[in-house]
Write a protein that holds these residues in place. Sequence first.
Motif, PDB file in Angstrom:
ATOM      1  N   GLU A   1      35.053  43.649  37.150  1.00  0.00           N
ATOM      2  CA  GLU A   1      35.072  44.549  36.004  1.00  0.00           C
ATOM      3  C   GLU A   1      35.719  43.920  34.769  1.00  0.00           C
ATOM      4  OE1 GLU A   1      37.089  48.028  37.286  1.00  0.00           O
ATOM      5  OE2 GLU A   1      35.628  48.564  38.840  1.00  0.00           O
ATOM      6  N   SER A   2      36.337  42.777  34.906  1.00  0.00           N
ATOM      7  CA  SER A   2      36.964  42.123  33.745  1.00  0.00           C
ATOM      8  C   SER A   2      35.917  41.418  32.889  1.00  0.00           C
ATOM      9  CB  SER A   2      38.024  41.125  34.217  1.00  0.00           C
ATOM     10  OG  SER A   2      37.419  40.117  34.991  1.00  0.00           O
ATOM     11  N   ASP A   3      36.232  41.232  31.625  1.00  0.00           N
ATOM     12  CA  ASP A   3      35.281  40.623  30.688  1.00  0.00           C
ATOM     13  C   ASP A   3      35.128  39.126  30.910  1.00  0.00           C
ATOM     14  OD1 ASP A   3      34.984  43.127  29.581  1.00  0.00           O
ATOM     15  OD2 ASP A   3      36.541  42.784  28.044  1.00  0.00           O
ATOM     16  N   ASN A   4      36.133  38.455  31.443  1.00  0.00           N
ATOM     17  CA  ASN A   4      36.087  37.003  31.608  1.00  0.00           C
ATOM     18  C   ASN A   4      35.772  36.596  33.046  1.00  0.00           C
ATOM     19  OD1 ASN A   4      38.471  37.896  32.702  1.00  0.00           O
ATOM     20  ND2 ASN A   4      39.712  36.181  31.939  1.00  0.00           N
ATOM     21  N   PHE A   5      35.111  37.456  33.775  1.00  0.00           N
ATOM     22  CA  PHE A   5      34.821  37.139  35.172  1.00  0.00           C
ATOM     23  C   PHE A   5      33.915  35.913  35.284  1.00  0.00           C
ATOM     24  CE2 PHE A   5      32.117  37.587  38.950  1.00  0.00           C
ATOM     25  CZ  PHE A   5      33.085  37.571  39.956  1.00  0.00           C
ATOM     26  N   ASP A   6      32.867  35.852  34.509  1.00  0.00           N
ATOM     27  CA  ASP A   6      31.943  34.705  34.581  1.00  0.00           C
ATOM     28  C   ASP A   6      32.656  33.407  34.200  1.00  0.00           C
ATOM     29  OD1 ASP A   6      29.908  36.393  35.380  1.00  0.00           O
ATOM     30  OD2 ASP A   6      29.199  36.740  33.324  1.00  0.00           O
ATOM     31  N   GLU A   7      33.522  33.467  33.239  1.00  0.00           N
ATOM     32  CA  GLU A   7      34.246  32.266  32.828  1.00  0.00           C
ATOM     33  C   GLU A   7      35.160  31.790  33.969  1.00  0.00           C
ATOM     34  OE1 GLU A   7      36.355  33.175  29.328  1.00  0.00           O
ATOM     35  OE2 GLU A   7      34.539  33.612  28.099  1.00  0.00           O
ATOM     36  N   ARG A   8      35.821  32.698  34.579  1.00  0.00           N
ATOM     37  CA  ARG A   8      36.691  32.320  35.706  1.00  0.00           C
ATOM     38  C   ARG A   8      35.874  31.743  36.852  1.00  0.00           C
ATOM     39  NH1 ARG A   8      38.763  36.148  38.201  1.00  0.00           N
ATOM     40  NH2 ARG A   8      40.596  35.039  39.050  1.00  0.00           N
ATOM     41  N   LEU A   9      34.681  32.274  37.093  1.00  0.00           N
ATOM     42  CA  LEU A   9      33.841  31.742  38.153  1.00  0.00           C
ATOM     43  C   LEU A   9      33.434  30.298  37.861  1.00  0.00           C
ATOM     44  CD1 LEU A   9      32.191  32.085  40.741  1.00  0.00           C
ATOM     45  CD2 LEU A   9      30.338  33.062  39.345  1.00  0.00           C
ATOM     46  N   GLN A  10      33.078  30.022  36.633  1.00  0.00           N
ATOM     47  CA  GLN A  10      32.691  28.661  36.272  1.00  0.00           C
ATOM     48  C   GLN A  10      33.893  27.719  36.340  1.00  0.00           C
ATOM     49  OE1 GLN A  10      29.623  27.544  35.788  1.00  0.00           O
ATOM     50  NE2 GLN A  10      28.784  29.612  36.151  1.00  0.00           N
ATOM     51  N   GLN A  11      35.069  28.247  36.042  1.00  0.00           N
ATOM     52  CA  GLN A  11      36.266  27.405  36.052  1.00  0.00           C
ATOM     53  C   GLN A  11      36.740  27.088  37.471  1.00  0.00           C
ATOM     54  OE1 GLN A  11      39.562  29.161  33.966  1.00  0.00           O
ATOM     55  NE2 GLN A  11      40.956  27.440  34.402  1.00  0.00           N
ATOM     56  N   PHE A  12      36.784  28.091  38.331  1.00  0.00           N
ATOM     57  CA  PHE A  12      37.340  27.898  39.685  1.00  0.00           C
ATOM     58  C   PHE A  12      36.254  27.737  40.748  1.00  0.00           C
ATOM     59  CE2 PHE A  12      40.549  30.540  37.412  1.00  0.00           C
ATOM     60  CZ  PHE A  12      41.578  29.616  37.393  1.00  0.00           C
ATOM     61  N   ARG A  13      34.978  27.997  40.394  1.00  0.00           N
ATOM     62  CA  ARG A  13      33.835  27.895  41.292  1.00  0.00           C
ATOM     63  C   ARG A  13      33.848  28.946  42.428  1.00  0.00           C
ATOM     64  NH1 ARG A  13      32.306  21.497  42.271  1.00  0.00           N
ATOM     65  NH2 ARG A  13      32.393  20.833  40.078  1.00  0.00           N
ATOM     66  N   VAL A  14      34.890  29.737  42.521  1.00  0.00           N
ATOM     67  CA  VAL A  14      34.983  30.817  43.492  1.00  0.00           C
ATOM     68  C   VAL A  14      35.789  31.941  42.852  1.00  0.00           C
ATOM     69  CG1 VAL A  14      37.024  29.781  44.576  1.00  0.00           C
ATOM     70  CG2 VAL A  14      35.683  31.497  45.814  1.00  0.00           C
ATOM     71  N   ALA A  15      35.361  33.175  43.122  1.00  0.00           N
ATOM     72  CA  ALA A  15      36.071  34.317  42.541  1.00  0.00           C
ATOM     73  C   ALA A  15      35.836  35.548  43.423  1.00  0.00           C
ATOM     74  CB  ALA A  15      35.594  34.588  41.123  1.00  0.00           C
ATOM     75  N   LEU A  16      36.903  36.344  43.559  1.00  0.00           N
ATOM     76  CA  LEU A  16      36.790  37.624  44.262  1.00  0.00           C
ATOM     77  C   LEU A  16      36.118  38.634  43.337  1.00  0.00           C
ATOM     78  CD1 LEU A  16      37.568  39.495  46.696  1.00  0.00           C
ATOM     79  CD2 LEU A  16      39.669  40.010  45.405  1.00  0.00           C
ATOM     80  N   GLU A  17      35.080  39.305  43.853  1.00  0.00           N
ATOM     81  CA  GLU A  17      34.415  40.328  43.044  1.00  0.00           C
ATOM     82  C   GLU A  17      35.120  41.682  43.168  1.00  0.00           C
ATOM     83  OE1 GLU A  17      30.270  40.852  43.530  1.00  0.00           O
ATOM     84  OE2 GLU A  17      29.727  38.790  43.033  1.00  0.00           O
ATOM     85  N   LYS A  18      35.204  42.212  44.401  1.00  0.00           N
ATOM     86  CA  LYS A  18      35.750  43.555  44.608  1.00  0.00           C
ATOM     87  C   LYS A  18      36.104  43.718  46.078  1.00  0.00           C
ATOM     88  CE  LYS A  18      31.061  45.368  45.181  1.00  0.00           C
ATOM     89  NZ  LYS A  18      30.060  46.339  44.732  1.00  0.00           N
ATOM     90  N   VAL A  19      36.844  44.783  46.357  1.00  0.00           N
ATOM     91  CA  VAL A  19      37.205  45.140  47.728  1.00  0.00           C
ATOM     92  C   VAL A  19      37.050  46.649  47.900  1.00  0.00           C
ATOM     93  CG1 VAL A  19      38.805  43.219  48.085  1.00  0.00           C
ATOM     94  CG2 VAL A  19      39.661  45.374  47.155  1.00  0.00           C
ATOM     95  N   SER A  20      36.812  47.064  49.128  1.00  0.00           N
ATOM     96  CA  SER A  20      36.809  48.480  49.516  1.00  0.00           C
ATOM     97  C   SER A  20      37.742  48.638  50.701  1.00  0.00           C
ATOM     98  CB  SER A  20      35.396  48.951  49.871  1.00  0.00           C
ATOM     99  OG  SER A  20      34.863  48.189  50.938  1.00  0.00           O
TER     100      SER A  20
ATOM    101  N   THR B   1      43.228  45.031  39.277  1.00  0.00           N
ATOM    102  CA  THR B   1      41.946  45.561  38.822  1.00  0.00           C
ATOM    103  C   THR B   1      40.825  44.745  39.448  1.00  0.00           C
ATOM    104  OG1 THR B   1      42.984  46.218  36.739  1.00  0.00           O
ATOM    105  CG2 THR B   1      40.576  46.133  36.779  1.00  0.00           C
ATOM    106  N   MET B   2      39.736  45.406  39.787  1.00  0.00           N
ATOM    107  CA  MET B   2      38.634  44.676  40.398  1.00  0.00           C
ATOM    108  C   MET B   2      38.160  43.571  39.453  1.00  0.00           C
ATOM    109  SD  MET B   2      38.408  45.887  43.316  1.00  0.00           S
ATOM    110  CE  MET B   2      39.315  47.208  44.081  1.00  0.00           C
ATOM    111  N   PRO B   3      38.177  42.322  39.941  1.00  0.00           N
ATOM    112  CA  PRO B   3      37.866  41.190  39.040  1.00  0.00           C
ATOM    113  C   PRO B   3      36.493  41.274  38.392  1.00  0.00           C
ATOM    114  CG  PRO B   3      38.897  40.409  41.052  1.00  0.00           C
ATOM    115  CD  PRO B   3      38.606  41.839  41.257  1.00  0.00           C
TER     116      PRO B   3
END
Length: 262
Positions: A144-163, A140-142
């Motif tokens: 769109e998940s509810d914990n996306f901001d939390e994961r970004l703060q935890q790992f400092r990098v996160a994939l948003e989406k792909v086409s 699932t596109m990251p």
Amino acid sequence: METDSPNSIVSPELATVFQDFSKSLRRQDDKTSSDDDNRCSTDIQKSNLKDRRRAKSLPVSAEQACLLESCAKKVQFADTLGLDLANVKHFNVTEDPHVPSKVFSRLRSYPLNEPQDNVADMCETFSSSLKLYRLSPRFTMPVESDNFDERLQQFRVALEKVSITHFDVKGVIRVTDTDSSRKEVGVRHTFNNWMTFMDTKAVLESGKAHQELWNQFVFTLHIPPYMNPDFSVQFAVYYLTDDGDFWDNNEGRNYILRWDNT
């Protein structure tokens, strides 16, 4: 006193002269005989040559002459016979084409009732050749998940989406802002189940800074032509800074794209 007859007395000198003269006559006779033999042999050879030449030049019969004339090649040009050198045919699109009757007879003789199994195999082969394979994400596109901001703060990098298209995969990566002088964002990916892999750098998307809290980077993965459909595209995103190297690999599962039939 008895005297010899003059005819019976021959001097030794005269006898020697007669002997030499006889030998000379014999030699001339032998030479003449040899010359005659050679002349006869030469005449015989010339006679044979004349006979041979005469045999080659013997006249042929009328049937043989006609046969030789018919076998000889003859070249005639059309203009010498009063004909045209070229024949031009003009076609009209409104005219129906002339189809010889032999063609129709062959079509009627062609077996139209082929086995149904062969027709079914042909249809299946044709339909399989029209199938297209397309990559589809197994996640699932990251963003769109509810914990996306939390994961970004935890790992400092996160994939948003792909086409995804038939030729490439484009994506967006979000990273937290930092004072580090070293900022390198990219994607580590493989097309053969990690037998080999490559790193592709992402580019900062201009005008996407949000109050200096995080930045967006974009990347493009080019799909190799004739890629094996049994393999999948797997990747993870990274963020390299002076503070350390940070990764987002979908919680250890990697981001996976697989081939589907369309």
